[in-house]
Motif scaffolding. Structure first.
Motif, PDB file in Angstrom:
ATOM      1  N   ALA A 283     -27.319  54.076 -35.517  1.00 31.01           N
ATOM      2  CA  ALA A 283     -26.962  55.351 -34.884  1.00 31.01           C
ATOM      3  C   ALA A 283     -25.935  56.099 -35.722  1.00 31.01           C
ATOM      4  N   SER A 284     -24.945  55.367 -36.238  1.00 31.40           N
ATOM      5  CA  SER A 284     -23.927  56.076 -37.008  1.00 31.40           C
ATOM      6  C   SER A 284     -24.506  56.552 -38.340  1.00 31.40           C
ATOM      7  N   LEU A 285     -25.467  55.793 -38.877  1.00 30.37           N
ATOM      8  CA  LEU A 285     -26.149  56.223 -40.104  1.00 30.37           C
ATOM      9  C   LEU A 285     -26.939  57.510 -39.833  1.00 30.37           C
ATOM     10  N   LEU A 286     -27.611  57.552 -38.671  1.00 29.29           N
ATOM     11  CA  LEU A 286     -28.478  58.687 -38.362  1.00 29.29           C
ATOM     12  C   LEU A 286     -27.694  59.925 -37.922  1.00 29.29           C
ATOM     13  N   VAL A 287     -26.447  59.741 -37.519  1.00 26.93           N
ATOM     14  CA  VAL A 287     -25.648  60.892 -37.085  1.00 26.93           C
ATOM     15  C   VAL A 287     -24.627  61.257 -38.162  1.00 26.93           C
TER      16      VAL A 287
ATOM     17  N   LEU B 253     -29.043  69.370 -30.589  1.00 25.64           N
ATOM     18  CA  LEU B 253     -28.524  68.139 -29.981  1.00 25.64           C
ATOM     19  C   LEU B 253     -29.659  67.347 -29.331  1.00 25.64           C
ATOM     20  N   LEU B 254     -30.525  68.043 -28.577  1.00 23.20           N
ATOM     21  CA  LEU B 254     -31.636  67.366 -27.903  1.00 23.20           C
ATOM     22  C   LEU B 254     -32.614  66.781 -28.918  1.00 23.20           C
ATOM     23  N   ASP B 255     -32.880  67.534 -29.987  1.00 29.10           N
ATOM     24  CA  ASP B 255     -33.758  67.040 -31.052  1.00 29.10           C
ATOM     25  C   ASP B 255     -33.199  65.734 -31.621  1.00 29.10           C
ATOM     26  N   HIS B 256     -31.886  65.736 -31.857  1.00 22.13           N
ATOM     27  CA  HIS B 256     -31.262  64.577 -32.487  1.00 22.13           C
ATOM     28  C   HIS B 256     -31.244  63.356 -31.567  1.00 22.13           C
ATOM     29  N   VAL B 257     -30.871  63.583 -30.292  1.00 17.64           N
ATOM     30  CA  VAL B 257     -30.771  62.443 -29.378  1.00 17.64           C
ATOM     31  C   VAL B 257     -32.160  61.868 -29.084  1.00 17.64           C
ATOM     32  N   CYS B 258     -33.182  62.741 -29.013  1.00 17.82           N
ATOM     33  CA  CYS B 258     -34.556  62.271 -28.799  1.00 17.82           C
ATOM     34  C   CYS B 258     -35.007  61.450 -30.015  1.00 17.82           C
ATOM     35  N   GLY B 259     -34.658  61.924 -31.205  1.00 18.28           N
ATOM     36  CA  GLY B 259     -35.018  61.210 -32.425  1.00 18.28           C
ATOM     37  C   GLY B 259     -34.400  59.824 -32.471  1.00 18.28           C
ATOM     38  N   LEU B 260     -33.144  59.746 -32.027  1.00 12.99           N
ATOM     39  CA  LEU B 260     -32.432  58.467 -32.003  1.00 12.99           C
ATOM     40  C   LEU B 260     -33.097  57.496 -31.020  1.00 12.99           C
ATOM     41  N   ALA B 261     -33.456  58.010 -29.826  1.00 15.66           N
ATOM     42  CA  ALA B 261     -34.128  57.159 -28.831  1.00 15.66           C
ATOM     43  C   ALA B 261     -35.503  56.723 -29.327  1.00 15.66           C
TER      44      ALA B 261
ATOM     45  N   ALA C 210     -25.903  67.353 -38.397  1.00 11.28           N
ATOM     46  CA  ALA C 210     -25.272  66.757 -37.215  1.00 11.28           C
ATOM     47  C   ALA C 210     -23.751  66.743 -37.376  1.00 11.28           C
ATOM     48  N   VAL C 211     -23.291  66.461 -38.587  1.00  8.03           N
ATOM     49  CA  VAL C 211     -21.850  66.460 -38.864  1.00  8.03           C
ATOM     50  C   VAL C 211     -21.295  67.880 -38.739  1.00  8.03           C
ATOM     51  N   ALA C 212     -22.046  68.866 -39.290  1.00  4.67           N
ATOM     52  CA  ALA C 212     -21.592  70.259 -39.253  1.00  4.67           C
ATOM     53  C   ALA C 212     -21.426  70.750 -37.813  1.00  4.67           C
ATOM     54  N   LEU C 213     -22.330  70.309 -36.915  1.00  4.82           N
ATOM     55  CA  LEU C 213     -22.245  70.754 -35.523  1.00  4.82           C
ATOM     56  C   LEU C 213     -21.270  69.897 -34.710  1.00  4.82           C
ATOM     57  N   GLY C 214     -20.839  68.763 -35.264  1.00  4.33           N
ATOM     58  CA  GLY C 214     -19.853  67.915 -34.593  1.00  4.33           C
ATOM     59  C   GLY C 214     -20.443  66.926 -33.599  1.00  4.33           C
ATOM     60  N   PHE C 215     -21.714  66.537 -33.795  1.00 11.80           N
ATOM     61  CA  PHE C 215     -22.350  65.566 -32.880  1.00 11.80           C
ATOM     62  C   PHE C 215     -21.620  64.225 -32.922  1.00 11.80           C
ATOM     63  N   LYS C 216     -21.494  63.598 -31.736  1.00 14.87           N
ATOM     64  CA  LYS C 216     -20.921  62.251 -31.641  1.00 14.87           C
ATOM     65  C   LYS C 216     -21.901  61.364 -30.880  1.00 14.87           C
ATOM     66  N   VAL C 217     -21.976  60.076 -31.262  1.00 13.83           N
ATOM     67  CA  VAL C 217     -22.794  59.117 -30.511  1.00 13.83           C
ATOM     68  C   VAL C 217     -21.908  58.463 -29.469  1.00 13.83           C
ATOM     69  N   ASP C 218     -22.318  58.542 -28.178  1.00  7.63           N
ATOM     70  CA  ASP C 218     -21.584  57.848 -27.114  1.00  7.63           C
ATOM     71  C   ASP C 218     -22.066  56.404 -27.017  1.00  7.63           C
ATOM     72  N   SER C 219     -23.389  56.226 -27.002  1.00  7.14           N
ATOM     73  CA  SER C 219     -23.937  54.875 -26.909  1.00  7.14           C
ATOM     74  C   SER C 219     -25.388  54.883 -27.378  1.00  7.14           C
ATOM     75  N   VAL C 220     -25.854  53.713 -27.748  1.00  4.82           N
ATOM     76  CA  VAL C 220     -27.253  53.586 -28.157  1.00  4.82           C
ATOM     77  C   VAL C 220     -27.774  52.217 -27.733  1.00  4.82           C
ATOM     78  N   GLY C 221     -29.017  52.197 -27.226  1.00  5.13           N
ATOM     79  CA  GLY C 221     -29.638  50.937 -26.809  1.00  5.13           C
ATOM     80  C   GLY C 221     -31.038  50.846 -27.384  1.00  5.13           C
ATOM     81  N   GLU C 222     -31.848  49.928 -26.848  1.00  4.53           N
ATOM     82  CA  GLU C 222     -33.242  49.792 -27.302  1.00  4.53           C
ATOM     83  C   GLU C 222     -34.047  50.913 -26.667  1.00  4.53           C
ATOM     84  N   GLY C 223     -34.268  51.981 -27.369  1.00  7.04           N
ATOM     85  CA  GLY C 223     -35.073  53.077 -26.834  1.00  7.04           C
ATOM     86  C   GLY C 223     -34.303  54.038 -25.954  1.00  7.04           C
ATOM     87  N   ASP C 224     -33.002  54.042 -26.048  1.00  5.91           N
ATOM     88  CA  ASP C 224     -32.227  55.069 -25.347  1.00  5.91           C
ATOM     89  C   ASP C 224     -30.979  55.411 -26.140  1.00  5.91           C
TER      90      ASP C 224
END
Lengths: 162, 140
Positions: A13-17, A65-73, A23-37
Motif C-alpha cells: 500500500a505504501s509503495l502504491l501510494v 481518490l476513489l480511483d486510487h482506493v479502488c485500485g488498491l482494493a 497521489a503524493v501531490a494530492l496528499g493521499f494517505k493510507v489509513d488501512s489495507v486488508g485482503e481486498g479492501d
C-alpha cells in the motif's frame, strides 16, 4: 491474517501510494489495507477547491481518490501479486463534501476471479451514513499491467524504485 | 458571459493546480492537460494517474457545458462513468466533449480524451451535470 502478511500488504500500500507522484501531490494517505479492501484519506487543502465561492473540494480530486482506493482494493483482492489496470470507474456524487473536512474513501473488492475484479467504494467526510460519493469499478490484469508488475518486482528486489 | 464562468472554472485552485488549459472558439472547446511529472500515477509504466485523467475529462465536460449555453453558476456533477481504453502515457492529453443534451436543469455530456492520435482515445467519460441556465430576461 499473519503479521507477515499484514506487513506485506502495508508495504504494498505504501509503495502504491507514496510511490505514486500524483497521489503524493494530492496528499493521499493510507489509513488501512486488508485482503481486498482499503481505506484512504484526502486531507482538506485549499488548493484542491473546485468552487472558490463554496470552498468545496473539486469532484476531480474525489474521483482521483476513489480511483486510487479502488485500485488498491483490486490489487490486494488479486492477492497482491498482479497489478490490475482500471477498465471503468462509475461515480455518483451524492452531496458536496463539507469544506475543511478530510475525505475518507473505503473500497471493497467484491469478486476477483481469473483476470477481472469488481470493486465498490464509498467516500464520506466523517459520517458513513451520509456519503459524499459512491463508486463502482472494474479492473483487469492486462499484458501491460503484468509487464509493469514485473518491473516493479525487479525494482523492489533491487531496492530502488527511482 | 460564458468567458467569466470559464475563467472561474480555470482559476479554481484544483483546476489551475492540475494545469488544465482550454482552446475555446465560439461554442467549441478543446481541453489540454500538459504533461507534468506529478500527474504520473504509476512511475513504472510510466502512466498518468487514472484519477488525473478522469478529473481532466470532468473539467472539459464542465467547460463544454459553459460554452454550450449561458449559465449562472458552475455545473455540478451528478454522476460520471469513465472508461479507460489505453494506458495514458507520459505525454500531453487532449479532450473534447459532445453535449448530448443540455436542458433547463440537467445536461448529458460525453467526453473523449486522446494523446498522439485522435483516433486512439485513452479514456472516455459519460456524465450528467446539474446546470442553472441564465433566464432569458435576466441581466447578462
Amino acid at each position: 491474517m499473519t503479521p507477515e502478511r499484514q506487513k506485506f500488504l502495508n508495504d504494498l500500500a505504501s509503495l502504491l501510494v507514496d510511490g505514486s507522484p500524483h497521489a503524493v501531490a494530492l496528499g493521499f494517505k493510507v489509513d488501512s489495507v486488508g485482503e481486498g479492501d482499503a481505506r484512504m484519506r484526502l486531507p482538506y487543502r485549499e488548493d484542491l477547491v473546485g468552487d472558490p465561492e463554496t470552498g468545496v473540494i473539486h469532484g476531480g480530486a474525489v474521483t482521483a481518490l476513489l480511483d486510487h482506493v479502488c485500485g488498491l482494493a483490486a490489487f490486494t483482492g488479486f492477492g497482491g501479486e498482479d497489478a490490475p489496470a482500471t477498465l471503468d470507474l462509475r461515480i455518483d456524487y451524492m452531496r458536496p463534501a463539507e469544506p475543511g473536512q478530510d475525505i475518507i474513501a473505503e473500497a471493497v473488492s467484491l469478486r476477483s476471479r481469473g483476470l477481472v475484479c469488481f470493486v465498490r467504494a464509498t467516500a464520506h467526510d466523517g459520517n458513513t451514513d451520509e456519503p459524499v460519493a459512491l463508486a463502482q469499478a472494474a479492473f483487469m490484469i492486462t499484458n501491460a499491467s503484468k509487464a509493469a508488475q514485473e518491473r516493479a518486482q525487479r525494482a523492489l528486489r533491487e531496492g530502488d524504485l527511482a | 458571459m460564458s468567458e467569466t464562468l470559464i475563467k472561474t472554472l480555470l482559476d479554481a485552485p484544483y483546476v489551475s493546480g492540475l494545469g488544465v488549459e482550454f482552446d475555446h472558439r465560439g461554442d467549441e472547446l478543446t481541453g489540454c492537460l500538459p504533461f507534468r511529472d506529478d500527474l504520473v500515477g504509476n512511475p513504472l509504466i510510466p502512466a498518468l494517474h487514472g484519477g488525473a485523467v478522469g478529473a481532466f475529462l470532468e473539467i472539459v465536460a464542465t467547460g463544454s457545458l459553459i460554452v454550450a449555453q449561458p449559465l449562472d453558476r458552475l455545473p455540478k456533477p451528478i454522476d460520471i462513468a469513465i472508461d479507460y481504453l489505453r494506458p495514458a502515457r507520459a505525454a500531453d492529453v487532449f479532450a473534447r466533449a459532445q453535449v448530448a443534451r443540455s436542458g433547463r436543469r440537467v445536461a448529458n455530456v460525453r467526453v473523449e480524451a486522446w494523446q498522439g492520435r485522435r483516433g486512439a482515445p485513452v479514456a472516455t467519460l459519460h456524465g450528467h451535470f446539474l446546470i442553472t441556465p441564465k433566464r432569458e430576461n435576466s441581466p447578462a
